[in-house]
Design an enzyme around this catalytic site. Sequence first.
Site, PDB file in Angstrom:
ATOM      1  N   ALA A 203       0.805  -1.220   0.000  1.00  0.00           N
ATOM      2  CA  ALA A 203       0.000   0.000   0.000  1.00  0.00           C
ATOM      3  C   ALA A 203       0.837   1.269   0.000  1.00  0.00           C
ATOM      4  O   ALA A 203       0.420   2.293  -0.555  1.00  0.00           O
ATOM      5  CB  ALA A 203      -0.939  -0.005   1.209  1.00  0.00           C
ATOM      6  N   CYS A 327      16.238  -0.219   0.987  1.00  0.00           N
ATOM      7  CA  CYS A 327      16.780  -1.104   2.014  1.00  0.00           C
ATOM      8  C   CYS A 327      18.235  -1.479   1.761  1.00  0.00           C
ATOM      9  O   CYS A 327      18.900  -2.044   2.617  1.00  0.00           O
ATOM     10  CB  CYS A 327      15.930  -2.370   2.119  1.00  0.00           C
ATOM     11  SG  CYS A 327      15.813  -3.270   0.576  1.00  0.00           S
TER      12      CYS A 327
END
Length: 392
Positions: A203, A327
């Site tokens: 989302a 990341c």
Amino acid sequence: MIYLDHNATTPPAPEVIDEMVDAMQRAWANPSSTHEPGQTARRLLADARARVASFLGCQSAELVFTSGATEANHMAVLGALAHGRSAGGVRRRLVMSAVEHPGLLGLARRLETEGTPVDLIPVDVQGRLDLDAARRLIGDGRDVALLSVMGANNETGVLMPIAELVAMARAVGCWLHVDATQLVGKVALDFALSGVDLMSVSAHKLHGPKGIGALVVRKGVAVPALLSGRQERHRRGGTENTPGIAGFAAACDRAARTLDADLTRLRALGQVLENGLRLRLPEVQVYGDEAVRLPGTVCVRFGELDSERVLGRLERAGVVASSGAACTASGTQPSHVLLAMGESALQAKAGVRFSLGRDTTLAEIHRTLDIARHAIGPLLQTEADQPLARAA
């Protein structure tokens, strides 16, 4: 600040925040409870599920809510392997692209140390998947548990040939999983028509909340549960994140309303940025410039300048961008995506990704171009002078 890192995450939309607050205040009970507060939460959950499913082009019953795309990817891969073992252990091999997200490749490497055969499909210098290599690696497919490919690369924006991969998977009877994390909210998705068996989404890539995503599981595909429990039709245990799911639905509603206009505008803005960088800084190399890419994703390198040096200059001047996946964007390792495209280790540490979003303006793009010229131009000149200085 000019924020050009939307592939990493997007700011939550106001209506998303409003709907999440309403869910926390009005539907805070456990949706599995049979009392009225629980049933209020259950009704909200059912409504939100239907809205997300409508946006993704799937049935509500095919939607499994997760904590995000990473969990959804793990569920797809580990579920496919578990299904292969339960079917007699013949299907135990994974085939995926060499440019998948680091989270998925990390899982593949771990599984490989535990005895799971993993084959990586190469890409060409443009970042396009090598379909001939894919056919060779899949072979007769009798031992393939899962073919897994991202819909679009998060660093370069290059789109993968999903229709061709669907045909390959169908021909050999293996499941096809698509990590659609970078597609959702940027291109129109229709799971029902895609032919894909499993699809992961998150989302927060379309102005929704973090901590909520989904795995879409085609009807008839029996993926064993990663987390045991009765929730999500016994496919993912744990009390549902009702506020997060409500926010996910609100984000999907907004994206559905603006998608066509957003795509047109982002495509135009991305072209202005790309052309402007080339005009102002001739040393710039644009990755995937001959491939079909996501609108609004521009991945470049400025000569062989280290990306961290470039990004630091840009941020001090007010522009936020990235060197790739958030990341793994520490800059200490070269991009595995650019290495797979044939770049040297030095060049693969020079990649800078600009990813535009729904709220990016033309004025911000022009300002970014001016900043890039003044912040990076002197660095490029110094780099160009260094060989002469060494020769002297």
